[in-house]
Design a protein around this motif. Structure first.
Motif, mmCIF file in Angstrom:
data_model
loop_
_atom_site.group_PDB
_atom_site.id
_atom_site.type_symbol
_atom_site.label_atom_id
_atom_site.label_comp_id
_atom_site.label_asym_id
_atom_site.label_seq_id
_atom_site.Cartn_x
_atom_site.Cartn_y
_atom_site.Cartn_z
ATOM 1 N N SER A 131 0.831 -1.210 0.000
ATOM 2 C CA SER A 131 0.000 0.000 0.000
ATOM 3 C C SER A 131 0.865 1.258 0.000
ATOM 4 O O SER A 131 0.591 2.223 -0.723
ATOM 5 N N PHE A 132 1.924 1.228 0.808
ATOM 6 C CA PHE A 132 2.858 2.360 0.844
ATOM 7 C C PHE A 132 3.555 2.531 -0.497
ATOM 8 O O PHE A 132 3.724 3.654 -0.996
ATOM 9 N N LEU A 133 3.929 1.413 -1.092
ATOM 10 C CA LEU A 133 4.625 1.457 -2.382
ATOM 11 C C LEU A 133 3.727 2.053 -3.462
ATOM 12 O O LEU A 133 4.162 2.887 -4.264
ATOM 13 N N LYS A 134 2.460 1.629 -3.494
ATOM 14 C CA LYS A 134 1.523 2.166 -4.487
ATOM 15 C C LYS A 134 1.288 3.661 -4.285
ATOM 16 O O LYS A 134 0.995 4.386 -5.242
ATOM 17 N N PHE A 135 1.391 4.123 -3.035
ATOM 18 C CA PHE A 135 1.258 5.552 -2.749
ATOM 19 C C PHE A 135 2.450 6.333 -3.291
ATOM 20 O O PHE A 135 2.303 7.443 -3.827
ATOM 21 N N VAL A 136 3.638 5.741 -3.193
ATOM 22 C CA VAL A 136 4.868 6.443 -3.579
ATOM 23 C C VAL A 136 5.098 6.407 -5.085
ATOM 24 O O VAL A 136 5.666 7.353 -5.649
ATOM 25 N N ILE A 137 4.647 5.345 -5.776
ATOM 26 C CA ILE A 137 4.956 5.165 -7.198
ATOM 27 C C ILE A 137 4.584 6.375 -8.056
ATOM 28 O O ILE A 137 5.415 6.868 -8.837
ATOM 29 N N PRO A 138 3.351 6.931 -7.969
ATOM 30 C CA PRO A 138 3.054 8.115 -8.795
ATOM 31 C C PRO A 138 3.945 9.309 -8.464
ATOM 32 O O PRO A 138 4.320 10.081 -9.353
ATOM 33 N N LEU A 139 4.289 9.469 -7.179
ATOM 34 C CA LEU A 139 5.183 10.562 -6.788
ATOM 35 C C LEU A 139 6.575 10.352 -7.377
ATOM 36 O O LEU A 139 7.237 11.311 -7.794
ATOM 37 N N MET A 140 7.000 9.106 -7.404
ATOM 38 C CA MET A 140 8.291 8.762 -7.985
ATOM 39 C C MET A 140 8.319 9.088 -9.472
ATOM 40 O O MET A 140 9.278 9.689 -9.978
ATOM 41 N N ILE A 141 7.261 8.707 -10.171
ATOM 42 C CA ILE A 141 7.169 8.988 -11.608
ATOM 43 C C ILE A 141 7.158 10.494 -11.855
ATOM 44 O O ILE A 141 7.872 11.000 -12.723
ATOM 45 N N LEU A 142 6.358 11.205 -11.064
ATOM 46 C CA LEU A 142 6.281 12.661 -11.216
ATOM 47 C C LEU A 142 7.641 13.309 -10.991
ATOM 48 O O LEU A 142 8.076 14.167 -11.768
ATOM 49 N N ALA A 143 8.338 12.889 -9.946
ATOM 50 C CA ALA A 143 9.639 13.497 -9.614
ATOM 51 C C ALA A 143 10.698 13.160 -10.651
ATOM 52 O O ALA A 143 11.373 14.051 -11.194
ATOM 53 N N VAL A 188 1.443 12.192 -17.418
ATOM 54 C CA VAL A 188 1.068 13.342 -18.255
ATOM 55 C C VAL A 188 1.548 14.650 -17.622
ATOM 56 O O VAL A 188 2.102 15.523 -18.307
ATOM 57 N N LEU A 189 1.333 14.796 -16.316
ATOM 58 C CA LEU A 189 1.779 16.015 -15.621
ATOM 59 C C LEU A 189 3.293 16.154 -15.683
ATOM 60 O O LEU A 189 3.818 17.257 -15.876
ATOM 61 N N ALA A 190 4.009 15.042 -15.563
ATOM 62 C CA ALA A 190 5.470 15.079 -15.655
ATOM 63 C C ALA A 190 5.914 15.522 -17.050
ATOM 64 O O ALA A 190 6.889 16.283 -17.187
ATOM 65 N N PHE A 191 5.221 15.055 -18.099
ATOM 66 C CA PHE A 191 5.522 15.511 -19.459
ATOM 67 C C PHE A 191 5.392 17.024 -19.561
ATOM 68 O O PHE A 191 6.283 17.712 -20.063
ATOM 69 N N ILE A 192 4.255 17.529 -19.067
ATOM 70 C CA ILE A 192 3.971 18.965 -19.183
ATOM 71 C C ILE A 192 5.014 19.789 -18.426
ATOM 72 O O ILE A 192 5.610 20.738 -18.966
ATOM 73 N N LEU A 193 5.238 19.437 -17.160
ATOM 74 C CA LEU A 193 6.187 20.194 -16.351
ATOM 75 C C LEU A 193 7.609 20.085 -16.898
ATOM 76 O O LEU A 193 8.322 21.089 -17.010
ATOM 77 N N GLY A 194 8.019 18.870 -17.239
ATOM 78 C CA GLY A 194 9.381 18.666 -17.713
ATOM 79 C C GLY A 194 9.665 19.387 -19.015
ATOM 80 O O GLY A 194 10.693 20.069 -19.143
ATOM 81 N N LEU A 195 8.776 19.234 -19.988
ATOM 82 C CA LEU A 195 8.987 19.887 -21.283
ATOM 83 C C LEU A 195 8.978 21.404 -21.158
ATOM 84 O O LEU A 195 9.790 22.095 -21.785
ATOM 85 N N CYS A 196 8.047 21.932 -20.345
ATOM 86 C CA CYS A 196 7.962 23.396 -20.194
ATOM 87 C C CYS A 196 9.179 23.948 -19.462
ATOM 88 O O CYS A 196 9.740 24.982 -19.865
ATOM 89 N N MET A 197 9.607 23.282 -18.422
ATOM 90 C CA MET A 197 10.794 23.763 -17.697
ATOM 91 C C MET A 197 12.044 23.652 -18.557
ATOM 92 O O MET A 197 12.931 24.509 -18.482
ATOM 93 N N SER A 198 12.126 22.599 -19.382
ATOM 94 C CA SER A 198 13.290 22.434 -20.241
ATOM 95 C C SER A 198 13.397 23.548 -21.267
ATOM 96 O O SER A 198 14.491 24.042 -21.553
ATOM 97 N N SER A 199 12.250 23.980 -21.816
ATOM 98 C CA SER A 199 12.271 24.972 -22.895
ATOM 99 C C SER A 199 12.161 26.414 -22.408
ATOM 100 O O SER A 199 12.640 27.333 -23.080
ATOM 101 N N LEU A 200 11.542 26.627 -21.228
ATOM 102 C CA LEU A 200 11.262 27.998 -20.786
ATOM 103 C C LEU A 200 12.182 28.492 -19.674
ATOM 104 O O LEU A 200 12.317 29.706 -19.496
ATOM 105 N N ARG A 201 12.812 27.575 -18.926
ATOM 106 C CA ARG A 201 13.634 27.986 -17.787
ATOM 107 C C ARG A 201 14.787 28.873 -18.238
ATOM 108 O O ARG A 201 15.534 28.543 -19.154
ATOM 109 N N GLY A 202 14.920 30.019 -17.587
ATOM 110 C CA GLY A 202 15.974 30.964 -17.919
ATOM 111 C C GLY A 202 15.621 31.882 -19.067
ATOM 112 O O GLY A 202 16.416 32.742 -19.440
ATOM 113 N N LYS A 203 14.412 31.683 -19.633
ATOM 114 C CA LYS A 203 13.986 32.526 -20.762
ATOM 115 C C LYS A 203 12.758 33.342 -20.360
ATOM 116 O O LYS A 203 12.833 34.545 -20.182
#
Length: 406
Positions: A43-55, A137-152
């Motif tokens: 149960s703990f592992l299933k709770f952490v897995i989405p957070l792991m993927i997101l991070a 999906v959220l990780a895609f959005i955050l990762g791609l946006c931070m990769s292209s927009l950070r520092g700009k």
């Protein structure tokens, strides 16, 4: 003198052996105690897995200073094509070999153990903050946006926060999850052995079982040979590095639960941190080559035993559909076959393919007995893809510039 430290692979093997011995010789109350502890950890592992993927996926993509979108598309295409090829190969081999040693009453005997389980004294409900697919999906959005927009057009506040969050998840993995994985695996095998599932398949359909595992191993050999030739690495060394990930997946029966160990395997393969941090968690949810091999082989076996027509023309659309439908299915043991149930009519026909009917129930029973090895093939293939993507990143995107492995 250096203090002796038992490695992860020996711990996992010992956990499997202890689980089988407990399930075979210990009383029910003891088995239920072990399974209860394993269930709490699950149960703990299933709770952490989405957070792991997101991070991990977010930071993996965000740290790609160049070509993040292209590498993401390449990874998804490689995973999907690998799944399609695996399923097609499985049908060709299964339809050729299975007719020579199929017993008509075999699945009925397997079905007898399908619903038998040790159970737990109690369970803890620990709903995940976000479901697995939403995390991807959220990780895609955050990762791609931070990769292209950070520092700009945006600053570094969100990036720094996600980096700290990733460090927290990393600490949780290395101080709690990885050390307790042997307990999880032990509980799984206690349940399988006590309920009779571990030895049923070996005693009834051991030839089918061996053929399916052989297809997994041959497919992995092909994948690592291709990856090794592209990256100029020794495929035997790559496969040796994968042993801990393969063994963990057999015990957890979950691609997602094997992510922490698989990341260490990717590190041993020399895959740079940016690539492994997004390829491994991503492919754990979209690369289902082993599950596809097992599902296709089981579907072929069920058709042969029940005299149902099956051909490559009906199997290919099924494989193509399932390659998409199984995304984010590996959160729990047997997740792939449960995802496949609504689509089995494409192979069995409308009547026999009723998800609540006896044919589909037999299909589930046969698949579950082999699920752990399909999962092990899935996660091992993930790192073969990672080696290829890492080579593309180094040679094409970074054009030979130095990248960090650790």
């Amino acid at each position: 003198m250096k203090q002796f430290k038992l490695g992860l692979v020996p711990k996992l093997i010992i956990a499997i052996i202890i689980g089988i011995l407990i399930g075979e010789f210990m009383p029910l109350w003891f088995c239920k105690t072990v399974v209860t502890l394993s269930s709490i950890f699950s149960s703990f592992l299933k709770f952490v897995i989405p957070l792991m993927i997101l991070a991990y996926v977010t930071m993996g993509i965000a740290d790609l200073s160049q070509g993040a979108g292209k590498l993401l598309i390449i990874t998804v295409l490689l995973a999907y094509c690998s799944t399609l090829v695996a399923g097609s190969m499985s049908f060709i081999v299964s339809s050729t070999l299975f007719p020579h040693f199929m017993a008509p009453d075999a699945l009925e005997k397997i079905q007898a153990t399908a619903d038998v389980s040790v159970g737990t004294y109690f369970s803890i409900s620990l709903p995940a903050v976000i479901d697995t697919l939403s995390a991807v999906v959220l990780a895609f959005i955050l990762g791609l946006c931070m990769s292209s927009l950070r520092g700009k057009t945006i600053g570094t506040t969100l990036y720094d926060s996600m980096k700290d969050f990733s460090a927290i998840i990393d600490a949780v993995l290395h101080t709690a999850i990885i050390p307790l994985l042997p307990l999880y695996i032990c509980g799984t095998f206690v349940d399988l052995t006590y309920s009779g599932k571990t030895f049923t398949i070996l005693g009834i359909l051991w030839k089918v079982f061996i053929v399916v595992i052989a297809m997994h191993l041959v497919y992995l050999l092909i994948e690592f040979c291709l990856a090794g030739s592209i990256a100029h690495k020794n495929p035997i060394k790559l496969m040796t590095n994968q042993i801990s990930g393969y063994t963990t997946a057999i015990g957890t029966q979950s691609s997602a639960a094997t992510i922490p160990v698989n990341l260490e395997c990717a590190r041993a393969d020399g895959i740079c941190s940016q690539i492994r941090n997004f390829v491994v968690p991503l492919c754990a949810n979209i690369h289902m080559c082993g599950s596809m091999i097992t599902i296709t082989a089981c579907a072929t076996a069920v058709c042969l035993m029940n005299d149902l027509p099956i051909s490559l023309g009906t199997v290919i659309p099924f494989i193509m559909t399932l390659g998409v439908a199984m995304v984010a299915s590996p959160g729990a043991p047997g997740g792939s076959i449960m995802t496949a149930l609504p689509f089995l009519y494409m192979v069995f026909g409308t009547t026999a393919g009723d998800p609540n009917g006896p044919i589909c129930a037999l299909m589930v029973a046969l698949y579950i007995t082999q699920d752990s090895f399909g999962t092990a093939c899935n996660v091992s293939g993930d790192n073969a893809i990672g080696v290829v993507v890492d080579q593309i990143y180094r040679k094409v995107i970074m054009k030979g510039q130095a990248v960090a492995v650790d």
